[in-house]
Design a protein around this motif. Structure first.
Motif, mmCIF file in Angstrom:
data_model
loop_
_atom_site.group_PDB
_atom_site.id
_atom_site.type_symbol
_atom_site.label_atom_id
_atom_site.label_comp_id
_atom_site.label_asym_id
_atom_site.label_seq_id
_atom_site.Cartn_x
_atom_site.Cartn_y
_atom_site.Cartn_z
ATOM 1 N N LYS A 1 0.832 -1.228 0.000
ATOM 2 C CA LYS A 1 0.000 0.000 0.000
ATOM 3 C C LYS A 1 0.852 1.258 0.000
ATOM 4 N N HIS A 2 2.167 1.111 0.071
ATOM 5 C CA HIS A 2 3.037 2.288 0.165
ATOM 6 C C HIS A 2 2.791 3.236 -1.013
ATOM 7 N N PRO A 3 2.427 4.498 -0.751
ATOM 8 C CA PRO A 3 2.114 5.402 -1.874
ATOM 9 C C PRO A 3 3.313 5.673 -2.778
ATOM 10 N N TYR B 1 13.415 -1.976 -1.218
ATOM 11 C CA TYR B 1 14.874 -1.859 -1.278
ATOM 12 C C TYR B 1 15.490 -1.940 0.118
ATOM 13 N N TYR B 2 14.710 -1.538 1.114
ATOM 14 C CA TYR B 2 15.279 -1.452 2.470
ATOM 15 C C TYR B 2 14.856 -2.605 3.370
ATOM 16 N N THR B 3 14.353 -3.681 2.773
ATOM 17 C CA THR B 3 13.930 -4.795 3.616
ATOM 18 C C THR B 3 14.994 -5.887 3.711
ATOM 19 N N PHE C 1 13.264 11.370 1.654
ATOM 20 C CA PHE C 1 12.225 11.246 0.624
ATOM 21 C C PHE C 1 10.901 11.871 1.072
ATOM 22 N N HIS C 2 10.642 11.820 2.402
ATOM 23 C CA HIS C 2 9.335 12.296 2.874
ATOM 24 C C HIS C 2 9.437 13.631 3.590
ATOM 25 N N ASN C 3 10.497 14.356 3.346
ATOM 26 C CA ASN C 3 10.712 15.610 4.055
ATOM 27 C C ASN C 3 9.501 16.537 4.000
ATOM 28 N N PRO D 1 4.974 14.567 8.814
ATOM 29 C CA PRO D 1 3.970 14.266 9.850
ATOM 30 C C PRO D 1 3.054 13.101 9.445
ATOM 31 N N LYS D 2 2.681 13.070 8.161
ATOM 32 C CA LYS D 2 1.815 11.984 7.668
ATOM 33 C C LYS D 2 2.540 10.638 7.803
ATOM 34 N N VAL D 3 3.818 10.626 7.471
ATOM 35 C CA VAL D 3 4.595 9.384 7.528
ATOM 36 C C VAL D 3 4.756 8.935 8.985
ATOM 37 N N HIS E 1 10.940 15.897 -7.335
ATOM 38 C CA HIS E 1 11.501 15.780 -5.978
ATOM 39 C C HIS E 1 10.740 16.657 -4.978
ATOM 40 N N HIS E 2 9.647 17.252 -5.423
ATOM 41 C CA HIS E 2 8.818 18.117 -4.571
ATOM 42 C C HIS E 2 9.601 19.314 -4.031
ATOM 43 N N SER E 3 10.518 19.829 -4.837
ATOM 44 C CA SER E 3 11.251 21.008 -4.374
ATOM 45 C C SER E 3 10.897 22.246 -5.199
ATOM 46 N N ASN F 1 4.571 21.753 -2.518
ATOM 47 C CA ASN F 1 3.293 21.061 -2.316
ATOM 48 C C ASN F 1 3.301 19.850 -3.245
ATOM 49 N N HIS F 2 3.249 18.628 -2.648
ATOM 50 C CA HIS F 2 3.530 17.478 -3.514
ATOM 51 C C HIS F 2 2.477 17.239 -4.583
ATOM 52 N N ASN F 3 1.193 17.588 -4.299
ATOM 53 C CA ASN F 3 0.172 17.406 -5.351
ATOM 54 C C ASN F 3 0.408 18.391 -6.499
ATOM 55 N N ASP G 1 3.226 19.874 -7.260
ATOM 56 C CA ASP G 1 4.473 19.527 -7.946
ATOM 57 C C ASP G 1 4.283 18.361 -8.912
ATOM 58 N N ARG G 2 3.540 17.351 -8.469
ATOM 59 C CA ARG G 2 3.315 16.199 -9.348
ATOM 60 C C ARG G 2 2.560 16.614 -10.603
ATOM 61 N N CYS G 3 1.561 17.493 -10.404
ATOM 62 C CA CYS G 3 0.755 17.935 -11.546
ATOM 63 C C CYS G 3 1.627 18.748 -12.516
ATOM 64 N N TRP H 1 8.660 8.490 -14.476
ATOM 65 C CA TRP H 1 9.963 9.083 -14.162
ATOM 66 C C TRP H 1 10.223 9.049 -12.664
ATOM 67 N N ARG H 2 9.214 9.372 -11.828
ATOM 68 C CA ARG H 2 9.437 9.390 -10.371
ATOM 69 C C ARG H 2 9.812 8.001 -9.859
ATOM 70 N N ARG H 3 9.067 6.989 -10.328
ATOM 71 C CA ARG H 3 9.369 5.624 -9.870
ATOM 72 C C ARG H 3 10.793 5.232 -10.243
HETATM 73 C C1 HEM Z 1 7.207 2.464 6.737
HETATM 74 C C2 HEM Z 1 7.842 3.392 6.139
HETATM 75 C C3 HEM Z 1 7.219 4.346 5.137
HETATM 76 C C4 HEM Z 1 6.045 5.043 5.189
HETATM 77 C C5 HEM Z 1 5.028 5.061 6.314
HETATM 78 C C6 HEM Z 1 5.934 5.800 3.965
HETATM 79 C C7 HEM Z 1 4.876 6.628 3.616
HETATM 80 C C8 HEM Z 1 4.772 7.347 2.457
HETATM 81 C C9 HEM Z 1 3.697 8.217 2.096
HETATM 82 C C10 HEM Z 1 2.495 8.519 2.984
HETATM 83 C C11 HEM Z 1 3.953 8.730 0.879
HETATM 84 C C12 HEM Z 1 3.068 9.652 0.024
HETATM 85 C C13 HEM Z 1 2.847 10.971 0.586
HETATM 86 C C14 HEM Z 1 1.894 11.753 -0.251
HETATM 87 O O1 HEM Z 1 2.074 11.858 -1.451
HETATM 88 O O2 HEM Z 1 0.964 12.254 0.321
HETATM 89 C C15 HEM Z 1 5.196 8.190 0.449
HETATM 90 C C16 HEM Z 1 5.793 8.498 -0.753
HETATM 91 C C17 HEM Z 1 7.071 8.111 -1.063
HETATM 92 N N1 HEM Z 1 7.867 7.235 -0.366
HETATM 93 FE FE1 HEM Z 1 7.438 6.374 1.397
HETATM 94 N N2 HEM Z 1 7.025 5.536 3.209
HETATM 95 C C18 HEM Z 1 7.845 4.659 3.889
HETATM 96 C C19 HEM Z 1 9.063 4.157 3.475
HETATM 97 C C20 HEM Z 1 9.734 4.546 2.366
HETATM 98 C C21 HEM Z 1 11.065 4.164 1.999
HETATM 99 C C22 HEM Z 1 11.961 3.223 2.779
HETATM 100 C C23 HEM Z 1 11.359 4.807 0.839
HETATM 101 C C24 HEM Z 1 12.598 4.804 0.021
HETATM 102 C C25 HEM Z 1 13.479 3.964 -0.090
HETATM 103 C C26 HEM Z 1 10.211 5.584 0.461
HETATM 104 C C27 HEM Z 1 10.131 6.358 -0.664
HETATM 105 C C28 HEM Z 1 9.055 7.122 -1.025
HETATM 106 C C29 HEM Z 1 9.031 7.968 -2.184
HETATM 107 C C30 HEM Z 1 10.166 8.142 -3.185
HETATM 108 C C31 HEM Z 1 7.790 8.599 -2.208
HETATM 109 C C32 HEM Z 1 7.327 9.639 -3.198
HETATM 110 C C33 HEM Z 1 6.741 9.068 -4.421
HETATM 111 C C34 HEM Z 1 6.267 10.152 -5.386
HETATM 112 O O3 HEM Z 1 6.400 11.313 -5.130
HETATM 113 O O4 HEM Z 1 5.756 9.745 -6.425
HETATM 114 N N3 HEM Z 1 9.246 5.406 1.411
HETATM 115 N N4 HEM Z 1 5.665 7.340 1.414
#
Ligand code: HEM
Length: 405
Positions: free
Chosen positions: A27-29, A36-38, A51-53, A57-59, A162-164, A168-170, A172-174, A191-193
């Motif tokens: 379910k990871h968005p 990669y990190y498992t 990546f989630h800077n 808070p959501k993460v 990279h959301h910079s 705002n990530h929505n 930026d994506r658009c 490209w992002r993936r």
């Molecule tokens: C349990 C750990 C993690 C949680 C809870 C989590 C959660 C999330 C969430 C909520 C988003 C989407 C945020 C949004 O767009 O609103 C996201 C996106 C992302 N996550 Fe994670 N994540 C986790 C681990 C990781 C790890 C380990 C990586 C990298 C190796 C990663 C890489 C990314 C990337 C690159 C995105 C952005 C994708 C995009 O912008 O298209 N995440 N993650």
């Protein structure tokens, strides 16, 4: 699923704890990059923070809902000295990151967004206008301009990815999907993936998708699986073919195969629409030879320049700290007003790999502290002049070909 996902249950290490992501991983968005990190011994702390800077808070909320256990000595694959060094680097890196945030360095700059979007769109549009003229020389000029405009759109969409850009990530994506779709013919989602996997583990074999250049190009002998592949026409002549053909083939593969395939697979119809608009405009307003030449200009400019940041550097085969990936497997190009513009500020590639959500035009503000961090841990700080980096890349292509002669 990635071949090296070896833990059972699937666990991920973050800041002293192992989190069970067996169910969450699907379910990871951000997609399957999380796998990669498992692998046992991986530390996802910096990847998760960086990546989630923009939406941390959501993460954090999501992490709080996952089952977790404290890490034990048995989980550690490092020697006590390595583990201590790892902790020290993590500590200093976290301090630097906190200082940058306190200085407001991650804030976007609205006027720059407008200027950069206008710049590449104008180049592209004026270029296409000239492609439609009746004079060969104007058509030629038009193809160069529309190629450069499309490629420079690549720098802008890179920041959005990279959301910079707006932060705002929505939004930026658009913006990313529109810019790279219409001006570059590439899907933002694909490209992002692809690109985030490069950032997760740059130059690591089997992980960094940018290393998948065979059978046409080998930047390292380690990507050649069989000596027969190394003695092929493409590899033996790669120092000539790199600019003449390979960059064009890569950009065409992105446009005509990888992006549409991924957009269909993930039902990303918006990206498909943007890419269709790209081809409709090109085929309506530009003669075929100007399209091919313009796309060649775009590919050569873009792929040629970003190869300078990594391709001749060593590849990685084992787990590495986030900070070490950036220093050992990434290179800068010396900064100047012209070079910053020409490379879209990605001449500061080391800072960009350490802090991918930092607007790249602010990289120079942290450069000295980054150099000090490298020196403290005896890590290389690779910085070259533009010409030197090109020369090194060509020598490297030659050396790899020579190895398989
Ligand atoms: C349990 C750990 C993690 C949680 C809870 C989590 C959660 C999330 C969430 C909520 C988003 C989407 C945020 C949004 O767009 O609103 C996201 C996106 C992302 N996550 Fe994670 N994540 C986790 C681990 C990781 C790890 C380990 C990586 C990298 C190796 C990663 C890489 C990314 C990337 C690159 C995105 C952005 C994708 C995009 O912008 O298209 N995440 N993650």
């Amino acid at each position: 699923m990635h071949p090296k996902t070896t833990t059972n249950p699937l666990e991920i290490f973050y800041d002293g704890y192992y989190y069970d992501i067996t169910e969450f991983s699907a379910k990871h968005p951000g997609g399957d990059i999380i796998l990669y990190y498992t692998e046992k011994g991986e530390d996802a702390t910096q990847a998760i923070q960086q990546f989630h800077n923009r939406f941390f808070p959501k993460v954090k909320l999501m992490l709080a809902n996952l089952k977790r256990r404290p890490a034990t000595e048995n989980d550690n694959l490092l020697t006590p000295e390595e583990a201590q060094r790892h902790r020290d680097i993590t500590h200093d890196f976290a301090e630097l990151f906190a200082w940058m945030k306190s200085q407001g360095m991650f804030e976007p700059s609205p006027w720059r967004i407008i200027w950069r979007i206008v710049e590449c769109s104008l180049m592209w549009t004026i270029g296409l206008y000239f492609c439609g003229s009746r004079t060969f020389i104007l058509q030629f000029f038009g193809a160069v301009l529309f190629g450069l405009g499309g490629a420079r759109a690549g720098w802008v969409m890179h920041e959005a990815g990279h959301h910079s850009l707006t932060g705002n990530h929505n939004a930026d994506r658009c913006i990313q999907s529109i810019i790279v779709g219409i001006l570059g013919g590439v899907g933002g989602g694909w490209w992002r993936r692809h690109h985030n996997k490069h950032h997760a583990m740059p130059q690591r074999i089997d992980y960094d998708l940018d290393l998948n250049t065979m059978p046409v190009l080998a930047n390292s002998i380690e990507v050649v699986k069989h000596p027969r592949q190394g003695s092929s026409f493409f590899i033996q002549n790669q120092k000539w073919l790199f600019l003449a053909l390979d960059c064009f083939l890569a950009t065409m593969a992105w446009r005509l195969y990888s992006s549409p395939r991924s957009a269909l697979k993930y039902h990303n119809y918006f990206d498909l629409l943007m890419m269709s608009i790209h081809w409709w405009i090109l085929l309506t307003f530009a003669p075929p030879w100007t399209i091919i030449f313009g796309v060649w200009v775009a590919g050569t400019y873009l792929f040629g320049n970003f190869a300078l940041s990594h391709s001749r550097l060593p590849v990685a085969r084992k787990q590495t700290h986030w900070v070490e990936y950036a220093f050992r497997h990434t290179a800068n190009i010396k900064s100047s007003l012209w070079m910053d513009w020409w490379t879209g500020y990605l001449n500061f590639e080391i800072v960009h790999h350490l802090f991918p959500t930092l607007p790249p035009f602010r990289s120079y503000l942290v450069r000295d502290k980054v150099i000090a961090l490298a020196a403290k841990y005896d890590l290389p700080y690779n910085e070259f002049s533009y010409m030197d980096a090109w020369a090194q890349n060509f020598r490297n292509l030659d050396k790899v070909a020579e190895h398989f002669k």
